[in-house]
Design an enzyme around this catalytic site. Structure first.
Site, PDB file in Angstrom:
ATOM      1  N   TYR A  17       0.823  -1.208   0.000  1.00  0.00           N
ATOM      2  CA  TYR A  17       0.000   0.000   0.000  1.00  0.00           C
ATOM      3  C   TYR A  17       0.856   1.257   0.000  1.00  0.00           C
ATOM      4  O   TYR A  17       0.662   2.156  -0.815  1.00  0.00           O
ATOM      5  CB  TYR A  17      -0.920  -0.040   1.222  1.00  0.00           C
ATOM      6  N   THR A  18       1.819   1.321   0.911  1.00  0.00           N
ATOM      7  CA  THR A  18       2.636   2.536   0.994  1.00  0.00           C
ATOM      8  C   THR A  18       3.525   2.692  -0.232  1.00  0.00           C
ATOM      9  O   THR A  18       3.963   3.806  -0.539  1.00  0.00           O
ATOM     10  CB  THR A  18       3.501   2.531   2.269  1.00  0.00           C
ATOM     11  N   ASP A  19       3.812   1.594  -0.933  1.00  0.00           N
ATOM     12  CA  ASP A  19       4.617   1.685  -2.164  1.00  0.00           C
ATOM     13  C   ASP A  19       3.937   2.553  -3.216  1.00  0.00           C
ATOM     14  O   ASP A  19       4.607   3.099  -4.103  1.00  0.00           O
ATOM     15  CB  ASP A  19       4.848   0.298  -2.755  1.00  0.00           C
ATOM     16  N   CYS A  20       2.634   2.665  -3.120  1.00  0.00           N
ATOM     17  CA  CYS A  20       1.895   3.458  -4.103  1.00  0.00           C
ATOM     18  C   CYS A  20       1.571   4.858  -3.592  1.00  0.00           C
ATOM     19  O   CYS A  20       1.048   5.679  -4.348  1.00  0.00           O
ATOM     20  CB  CYS A  20       0.604   2.741  -4.490  1.00  0.00           C
ATOM     21  N   PRO A  53       5.635   7.319  -3.790  1.00  0.00           N
ATOM     22  CA  PRO A  53       6.123   7.886  -5.056  1.00  0.00           C
ATOM     23  C   PRO A  53       5.502   9.228  -5.413  1.00  0.00           C
ATOM     24  O   PRO A  53       6.149  10.047  -6.083  1.00  0.00           O
ATOM     25  CB  PRO A  53       5.748   6.813  -6.087  1.00  0.00           C
TER      26      PRO A  53
END
Length: 415
Positions: free
Chosen positions: A183-186, A189
């Site tokens: 989730y935090t990967d999106c 950025p």
């Protein structure tokens, strides 16, 4: 900024076409950040190795269910327009090649656990000795300072540490993890892209680079700011309330005709409630004392949801959505993957780029999520096979002679 970018991209004049980025990427955070620049013309060189391939390269689903470093749908979805340099950073000759690459780069990006870049001697202070105006972006789980800075981090863990599961589920049940684990990967950025553009603007004005240090955990906290404010002011912890909303009723996800088909509905005020009753041919509900005000609808929410479900279950999610939207009521079908791939709205905006990949065949890569009218994003190349552009990068960008490249290749540095 250099000119070979335009030659390699067939004179594509994207807004970042004079930008060169060296990317030490991992998982989704790095590639998704870099895609924002690569899609608009930047030469993004991803440094990776078969000795320790990116977790996405070894993650299912695979083309025809056959695993392979170049066959992962997960990896290939996020890496269009990016070049791949195979380089074993543990090899004694790797560092000099990286120094040459940094000397022609505008940005160095990395999202490894803090300590990896330090081990390779690629701290910001050392990068500045190679190129004085370099911009460095670091995106770790917790940032470069603090007691947790050296902890490895993954999206689902960071989402939990940001408290997000506390908002997911029902009051009498345990919290639920976020379905998409990274989730935090999106989230991160988006912050990183804005920060990089600001740093580029600062360098344009001053001639100076700078270090950008992003904590993925901290970017996730922006999603729960109202709860943080509520606790700071009132000392109140959030409660899980399922699909309900404090100021709306009905508000939820309701069953429809078909196998596991659903539609979301949100009635925000009494006027929308009256329109809802008319839309479902139940005008008598407008005067029902259980439902004629928001307070009463909230007090009888279980009964209300049963009535709504009885109507939605007789119709397809498209029918429910279209009927209610025509009546001015927020509603949206819960799309499955097949729906998303065939969605006319997404197709019109070219969110998915079907490109021919050497291992995957025709494959839908993630396109650009925003458009620039004068310099639109371009699908220049499919996601790279590991090390696919190694020779091009070394001979055309770094200027290595063929003999030198051949010697290095035989030494095993390009693995």
């Amino acid at each position: 900024m250099t000119e070979y970018n335009q030659q390699y991209t067939k004179n594509y004049s994207g807004i970042f076409s004079r930008l060169t980025i060296t990317s030490f990427s991992w998982a989704i955070v790095g590639p998704l950040t870099m895609k924002f620049f690569a899609d608009y013309g930047a030469t993004v060189i991803r440094v990776e190795t078969s000795k320790r391939p990116c977790t996405l390269r070894i993650s299912a689903p695979f083309k025809d269910n056959q695993p392979g470093l170049d066959r992962s749908g997960y990896f290939n979805h996020f890496n269009a327009n990016i070049l791949s340099l195979a380089l074993n950073m543990e090899h004694p000759e790797a560092r000099s090649l990286i120094h040459r690459l940094i000397s022609v780069s505008d940005i160095v990006m990395e999202n490894f656990t803090p300590g990896v870049i330090e081990k390779w001697g690629l701290t910001y202070d050392n990068l500045r000795k190679i190129k004085s105006d370099i911009i460095m972006l670091r995106q770790s789980g917790f940032g470069s300072q603090g007691p947790n800075s050296r902890q490895p981090a993954f999206g689902m863990i960071l989402a939990a540490m940001a408290g997000i599961p506390n908002f997911i589920g029902w009051k009498d049940r345990d919290p639920l993890p976020i379905g998409v684990s990274a989730y935090t990967d999106c989230i991160s950025p988006r912050f990183a892209t804005a920060a990089l553009i600001a740093a580029l603007d600062y360098r344009r004005k001053t001639g100076k680079g700078q270090l950008i240090d992003i904590s993925q955990l901290e970017t996730a906290l922006y999603f729960i700011l109202p709860a943080l404010l509520d606790y700071a002011v009132n000392g109140r912890e959030p409660e899980r309330i399922g699909n309900a909303a404090p100021a709306a009723a009905p508000h939820g996800v309701y069953p429809c005709l078909g196998d596991d088909r659903w539609c979301t509905i949100a009635v925000m005020d009494d006027h929308q409630w009256q329109n809802f009753c008319s839309a479902i041919n139940k005008p008598e509900l407008c005067d029902d004392p259980r439902f004629n005000t928001l307070l009463q609808r909230k007090n009888h929410e279980n009964e209300l949801n049963e009535l709504v479900s009885a109507w939605t279950s007789q119709h397809t999610p498209e029918e429910v959505m279209n009927t209610l939207q025509l009546a001015g009521i927020p509603a949206g079908m819960v799309e499955n993957v097949a729906d998303i791939c065939e969605d006319q709205q997404l197709s019109e905006r070219q969110l998915f780029w079907k490109l021919k990949h050497d291992e995957m065949g025709p494959f839908s890569h993630l396109g650009a999520s925003f458009t620039l009218s004068r310099t639109p994003a371009r699908a220049q190349r499919p996601s790279p096979r590991l090390g696919e552009h190694t020779e091009y990068i070394c001979t055309q960008i770094l200027g290595l002679k063929d003999e030198e490249f051949a010697r290095l290749a035989s030494s095993g540095v390009f693995e």
